[in-house]
Design a protein around this motif. Structure first.
Motif, PDB file in Angstrom:
ATOM      1  N   LEU A  53      -6.074 -33.263 -15.669  1.00 58.61           N
ATOM      2  CA  LEU A  53      -5.220 -34.197 -16.398  1.00 58.61           C
ATOM      3  C   LEU A  53      -4.323 -33.446 -17.370  1.00 58.61           C
ATOM      4  N   THR A  54      -3.022 -33.658 -17.242  1.00 57.13           N
ATOM      5  CA  THR A  54      -2.055 -33.037 -18.140  1.00 57.13           C
ATOM      6  C   THR A  54      -1.558 -34.077 -19.140  1.00 57.13           C
ATOM      7  N   THR A  55      -0.910 -33.599 -20.185  1.00 59.03           N
ATOM      8  CA  THR A  55      -0.337 -34.516 -21.172  1.00 59.03           C
ATOM      9  C   THR A  55       0.690 -35.428 -20.518  1.00 59.03           C
ATOM     10  N   GLU A  56       1.498 -34.868 -19.646  1.00 57.07           N
ATOM     11  CA  GLU A  56       2.521 -35.656 -18.951  1.00 57.07           C
ATOM     12  C   GLU A  56       1.888 -36.776 -18.125  1.00 57.07           C
ATOM     13  N   LYS A  57       0.830 -36.447 -17.394  1.00 58.28           N
ATOM     14  CA  LYS A  57       0.149 -37.474 -16.597  1.00 58.28           C
ATOM     15  C   LYS A  57      -0.520 -38.509 -17.493  1.00 58.28           C
ATOM     16  N   LEU A  58      -1.080 -38.059 -18.608  1.00 55.99           N
ATOM     17  CA  LEU A  58      -1.724 -38.976 -19.546  1.00 55.99           C
ATOM     18  C   LEU A  58      -0.724 -40.006 -20.062  1.00 55.99           C
ATOM     19  N   VAL A  59       0.469 -39.566 -20.398  1.00 52.23           N
ATOM     20  CA  VAL A  59       1.516 -40.487 -20.870  1.00 52.23           C
ATOM     21  C   VAL A  59       1.858 -41.486 -19.773  1.00 52.23           C
ATOM     22  N   LYS A  60       2.008 -41.006 -18.538  1.00 53.44           N
ATOM     23  CA  LYS A  60       2.343 -41.900 -17.421  1.00 53.44           C
ATOM     24  C   LYS A  60       1.206 -42.895 -17.154  1.00 53.44           C
ATOM     25  N   LEU A  61      -0.036 -42.427 -17.273  1.00 53.65           N
ATOM     26  CA  LEU A  61      -1.171 -43.335 -17.123  1.00 53.65           C
ATOM     27  C   LEU A  61      -1.140 -44.402 -18.207  1.00 53.65           C
ATOM     28  N   GLY A  62      -0.843 -43.976 -19.438  1.00 49.98           N
ATOM     29  CA  GLY A  62      -0.771 -44.907 -20.557  1.00 49.98           C
ATOM     30  C   GLY A  62       0.325 -45.942 -20.396  1.00 49.98           C
ATOM     31  N   LYS A  63       1.391 -45.567 -19.709  1.00 46.00           N
ATOM     32  CA  LYS A  63       2.501 -46.491 -19.463  1.00 46.00           C
ATOM     33  C   LYS A  63       2.251 -47.378 -18.244  1.00 46.00           C
ATOM     34  N   GLY A  64       1.135 -47.158 -17.571  1.00 45.19           N
ATOM     35  CA  GLY A  64       0.808 -47.983 -16.410  1.00 45.19           C
ATOM     36  C   GLY A  64       1.537 -47.593 -15.149  1.00 45.19           C
ATOM     37  N   GLU A  65       2.020 -46.351 -15.080  1.00 44.96           N
ATOM     38  CA  GLU A  65       2.779 -45.917 -13.908  1.00 44.96           C
ATOM     39  C   GLU A  65       1.878 -45.545 -12.731  1.00 44.96           C
ATOM     40  N   TYR A  66       0.592 -45.395 -12.964  1.00 39.58           N
ATOM     41  CA  TYR A  66      -0.346 -45.016 -11.919  1.00 39.58           C
ATOM     42  C   TYR A  66      -1.588 -45.900 -11.977  1.00 39.58           C
ATOM     43  N   LEU A  67      -2.181 -46.140 -10.836  1.00 36.22           N
ATOM     44  CA  LEU A  67      -3.529 -46.693 -10.782  1.00 36.22           C
ATOM     45  C   LEU A  67      -4.471 -45.526 -11.014  1.00 36.22           C
ATOM     46  N   ILE A  68      -5.535 -45.742 -11.722  1.00 30.11           N
ATOM     47  CA  ILE A  68      -6.478 -44.673 -12.025  1.00 30.11           C
ATOM     48  C   ILE A  68      -7.692 -44.798 -11.111  1.00 30.11           C
ATOM     49  N   LYS A  69      -8.043 -43.698 -10.497  1.00 30.53           N
ATOM     50  CA  LYS A  69      -9.236 -43.622  -9.652  1.00 30.53           C
ATOM     51  C   LYS A  69     -10.082 -42.462 -10.142  1.00 30.53           C
ATOM     52  N   LEU A  70     -11.388 -42.556  -9.971  1.00 32.35           N
ATOM     53  CA  LEU A  70     -12.292 -41.439 -10.254  1.00 32.35           C
ATOM     54  C   LEU A  70     -12.541 -40.688  -8.958  1.00 32.35           C
ATOM     55  N   SER A  71     -12.564 -39.363  -9.051  1.00 39.32           N
ATOM     56  CA  SER A  71     -12.946 -38.575  -7.887  1.00 39.32           C
ATOM     57  C   SER A  71     -14.420 -38.848  -7.601  1.00 39.32           C
ATOM     58  N   PRO A  72     -14.855 -38.635  -6.364  1.00 41.03           N
ATOM     59  CA  PRO A  72     -16.283 -38.848  -6.058  1.00 41.03           C
ATOM     60  C   PRO A  72     -17.191 -38.011  -6.961  1.00 41.03           C
TER      61      PRO A  72
END
Length: 79
Positions: free
Chosen positions: A16-35
């Motif tokens: 997880l990068t800061t850039e991805k964290l911001v995008k996750l926070g903005k709702g740009e991605y669905l979040i999944k957990l790896s197995p």
């Protein structure tokens, strides 16, 4: 009207990068957990369940934090 994100981001506990964290926070991605991450979460849950079953006093789990470390949380409020 907001649309649901079509992209998914796999949380693996390592990438997880800061850039991805911001995008996750903005709702740009669905979040999944790896197995692997899901397995770690389940193992951690079993540890917590064992602590609760044994009525152990464990900092931050069955007690408060910091100045509340000596405050035991009643069992009915732990679930």
């Amino acid at each position: 009207m907001a649309t649901s994100p079509e992209k998914q981001y796999m949380l693996d506990g390592n990438s997880l990068t800061t850039e991805k964290l911001v995008k996750l926070g903005k709702g740009e991605y669905l979040i999944k957990l790896s197995p692997e991450s899901e397995e770690k979460v389940n193992k951690a849950r079993h540890v917590i369940d064992a602590v609760l079953e044994k009525n152990e006093v464990v900092y931050g789990i069955t007690t408060g934090f910091g100045k509340f470390a000596n405050t035991t949380i009643p069992k009915e409020k732990l679930m």
